[in-house]
Design an enzyme around this catalytic site. Structure first.
Site, mmCIF file in Angstrom:
data_model
loop_
_atom_site.group_PDB
_atom_site.id
_atom_site.type_symbol
_atom_site.label_atom_id
_atom_site.label_comp_id
_atom_site.label_asym_id
_atom_site.label_seq_id
_atom_site.Cartn_x
_atom_site.Cartn_y
_atom_site.Cartn_z
ATOM 1 N N ARG A 33 43.076 43.449 52.160
ATOM 2 C CA ARG A 33 43.661 42.574 51.129
ATOM 3 C C ARG A 33 45.108 42.979 50.818
ATOM 4 N NH1 ARG A 33 39.394 40.473 52.249
ATOM 5 N NH2 ARG A 33 37.978 39.400 50.833
ATOM 6 N N SER B 6 36.599 36.208 44.987
ATOM 7 C CA SER B 6 36.479 37.572 44.446
ATOM 8 C C SER B 6 37.606 37.815 43.450
ATOM 9 C CB SER B 6 36.605 38.603 45.558
ATOM 10 O OG SER B 6 35.634 38.403 46.538
ATOM 11 N N GLU C 72 41.916 41.391 42.371
ATOM 12 C CA GLU C 72 42.442 40.871 43.633
ATOM 13 C C GLU C 72 43.317 39.654 43.354
ATOM 14 O OE1 GLU C 72 41.056 37.938 46.596
ATOM 15 O OE2 GLU C 72 39.729 39.591 47.120
HETATM 16 N N1 EPU Z 1 26.180 42.815 45.775
HETATM 17 C C1 EPU Z 1 25.295 42.910 44.724
HETATM 18 N N2 EPU Z 1 25.452 42.064 43.669
HETATM 19 C C2 EPU Z 1 26.424 41.121 43.622
HETATM 20 C C3 EPU Z 1 27.326 41.021 44.705
HETATM 21 C C4 EPU Z 1 27.181 41.891 45.771
HETATM 22 O O1 EPU Z 1 24.384 43.768 44.718
HETATM 23 O O2 EPU Z 1 26.506 40.391 42.657
HETATM 24 C C5 EPU Z 1 25.999 43.696 46.932
HETATM 25 C C6 EPU Z 1 25.468 42.904 48.125
HETATM 26 O O3 EPU Z 1 24.059 42.837 48.139
HETATM 27 C C7 EPU Z 1 26.000 43.715 49.301
HETATM 28 C C8 EPU Z 1 27.314 44.244 48.784
HETATM 29 O O4 EPU Z 1 27.245 44.200 47.355
HETATM 30 O O5 EPU Z 1 25.150 44.803 49.577
HETATM 31 C C9 EPU Z 1 28.512 43.453 49.284
HETATM 32 O O6 EPU Z 1 28.361 42.098 48.913
HETATM 33 P P1 EPU Z 1 28.852 40.867 49.849
HETATM 34 O O7 EPU Z 1 28.419 41.081 51.253
HETATM 35 O O8 EPU Z 1 28.456 39.614 49.169
HETATM 36 O O9 EPU Z 1 30.413 41.008 49.903
HETATM 37 P P2 EPU Z 1 31.474 41.520 48.843
HETATM 38 O O10 EPU Z 1 31.879 42.894 49.239
HETATM 39 O O11 EPU Z 1 30.934 41.336 47.488
HETATM 40 C C10 EPU Z 1 33.508 40.712 50.261
HETATM 41 C C11 EPU Z 1 34.746 39.890 50.062
HETATM 42 C C12 EPU Z 1 34.423 38.400 50.035
HETATM 43 C C13 EPU Z 1 33.762 38.036 51.350
HETATM 44 C C14 EPU Z 1 32.507 38.919 51.522
HETATM 45 C C15 EPU Z 1 31.837 38.717 52.855
HETATM 46 C C16 EPU Z 1 36.257 41.309 48.783
HETATM 47 C C17 EPU Z 1 36.943 41.542 47.488
HETATM 48 N N3 EPU Z 1 35.414 40.277 48.834
HETATM 49 O O12 EPU Z 1 32.674 40.516 49.115
HETATM 50 O O13 EPU Z 1 35.653 37.700 49.928
HETATM 51 O O14 EPU Z 1 33.399 36.680 51.396
HETATM 52 O O15 EPU Z 1 32.878 40.321 51.465
HETATM 53 O O16 EPU Z 1 32.586 39.328 53.853
HETATM 54 O O17 EPU Z 1 36.505 42.045 49.743
HETATM 55 C C18 EPU Z 1 37.187 36.679 48.442
HETATM 56 O O18 EPU Z 1 37.991 37.537 48.787
HETATM 57 O O19 EPU Z 1 37.475 35.783 47.608
HETATM 58 C C19 EPU Z 1 35.834 36.730 48.978
HETATM 59 C C20 EPU Z 1 34.873 35.910 48.570
#
Ligand code: EPU
Length: 336
Positions: A163, A235, A332
């Site tokens: 990012r 995010s 972010e």
């Molecule tokens: N998780 C939870 N509770 C929640 C959300 C997430 O327990 O409410 C856990 C999930 O179960 C998983 C981990 O946290 O084990 C990561 O969650 P997820 O795979 O949904 O991805 P993220 O790290 O929350 C990032 C990006 C997203 C992108 C997803 C998929 C960032 C800031 N965000 O989210 O990007 O779609 O990975 O690759 O890096 C964005 O930037 O706007 C965005 C949506």
């Protein structure tokens, strides 16, 4: 073509749909138009607004907003393995992904359905499901207001990170990106290693380019709110990168905590969504704003909220996570 708006309401130009006003907004298509605008207006205060998907307005904007609308996708050279494309800053990112998938070109399918325009993609190096814009970007062309000329930076010169890019650091506030050059592959290169992607692709019948796009779209739709229905900017926070020892201490207490290796073996990335969720804030609502019920990283406008209300909630989320886990999470989204 240039379109010039005065005293414009920005509610439909930011995905949080907060009601703020700008003194002036100019849409432009070409770099000649952009340079002519700078020469004519000599603006003291200006900013770029493209899709408005990663910004939170907390006040009216008294300067000049520049908005790129070029819709051009132009094919450059082609080899047996790949194709290079020049893409106008105003092209909707997901239209570009759809264009590529229709032509059997690999490289951006995992970035399906990310809201925003192509010109914004390099700024925060958009990423999802194991892919990042930097994987395909060859160069970025932009107007440099300090040097008063057009410049092109190669991928290496853009200093991409998680990012991050030079456009958020050394060049912050002085560039208007007009086009990006990307390279897509003709050879199949499925990336299914992240989260539920492989399972969803199998359910759809295997790792074709179309199935991967469909799988990513359906995973995103199931977790992320549609900005047309519920104002949000994806995010709101970045996933924090912490020292390995800090992650180990937390893992001793919460063995199920998601954590990811980074290029530096001493640093570990944690999931801010999980931290917020575990802090008990998923689905939490405070008046007109809230934490999304299916993805705790996303703050939402339930209708009519101001930027200030969103910020107040964001601060509360940050403080609660800090108190419970001792971890600071950064925003972010750009806050203006
Ligand atoms: N998780 C939870 N509770 C929640 C959300 C997430 O327990 O409410 C856990 C999930 O179960 C998983 C981990 O946290 O084990 C990561 O969650 P997820 O795979 O949904 O991805 P993220 O790290 O929350 C990032 C990006 C997203 C992108 C997803 C998929 C960032 C800031 N965000 O989210 O990007 O779609 O990975 O690759 O890096 C964005 O930037 O706007 C965005 C949506």
């Amino acid at each position: 073509m240039i379109r010039d708006f005065k005293e414009i309401n920005l509610a439909e130009r930011n995905s949080f749909h907060v009601e703020q006003r700008a003194r002036r907004l100019i849409e432009f298509e070409t770099e000649e138009e952009l340079m002519a605008i700078f020469r004519r207006e000599q603006p003291d205060r200006w900013m770029v607004l493209s899709g408005g998907n990663n910004i939170l307005f907390t006040q009216d904007y008294e300067g000049l907003i520049l908005s790129p609308v070029s819709q051009r996708i132009e094919q450059l050279d082609e080899s047996a393995e790949s194709i290079r494309l020049r893409v106008g800053a105003g092209v909707e990112w997901d239209d570009l992904v759809a264009w590529a998938v229709e032509r059997d070109l690999w490289g951006i399918e995992n970035l399906s359905l990310i809201p925003g325009k192509a010109g914004a993609a390099p700024v925060q190096n958009i990423g999802a499901y194991g892919a990042e814009a930097k994987d395909v970007i060859r160069s970025v062309r932009f107007y440099d207001a300090e040097a008063d000329c057009m410049r092109t930076l190669t991928r290496e010169e853009c200093v991409f990170g998680y990012r991050e890019s030079i456009f958020k650091q050394a060049l912050k506030g002085r560039t208007v990106i007009t086009e990006i050059e990307i390279e897509l592959s003709k050879k199949a290169a499925p990336r299914l290693g992240y989260g539920d992607v492989e399972r969803e692709v199998e359910r759809l019948g295997g790792a074709t380019l179309r199935n991967i796009r469909e799988a990513i779209c359906s995973i995103r739709r199931s977790k992320l709110p549609d900005t047309a229905v519920l104002g949000n900017a994806g995010s709101f926070f970045k996933n924090p990168v912490v020292a390995r020892v800090v992650a180990e201490e937390l893992l001793a207490q919460y063995p199920e905590m998601p954590h990811y290796a980074t290029a530096d073996p001493e640093q570990v990335k944690l999931a801010a969504g999980w931290l917020i969720d575990r802090a008990g804030l998923k689905g939490y609502r405070e008046g007109r704003v809230g934490v999304h019920e299916r993805q705790a990283l996303v703050l939402v406008n339930h209708g009519g909220a101001t930027g200030g209300e969103v910020i107040a909630l964001a601060r509360k989320v940050q403080e609660t996570v800090k108190q419970k886990f001792g971890i600071e999470i950064d925003t972010e989204v750009n806050i203006l």
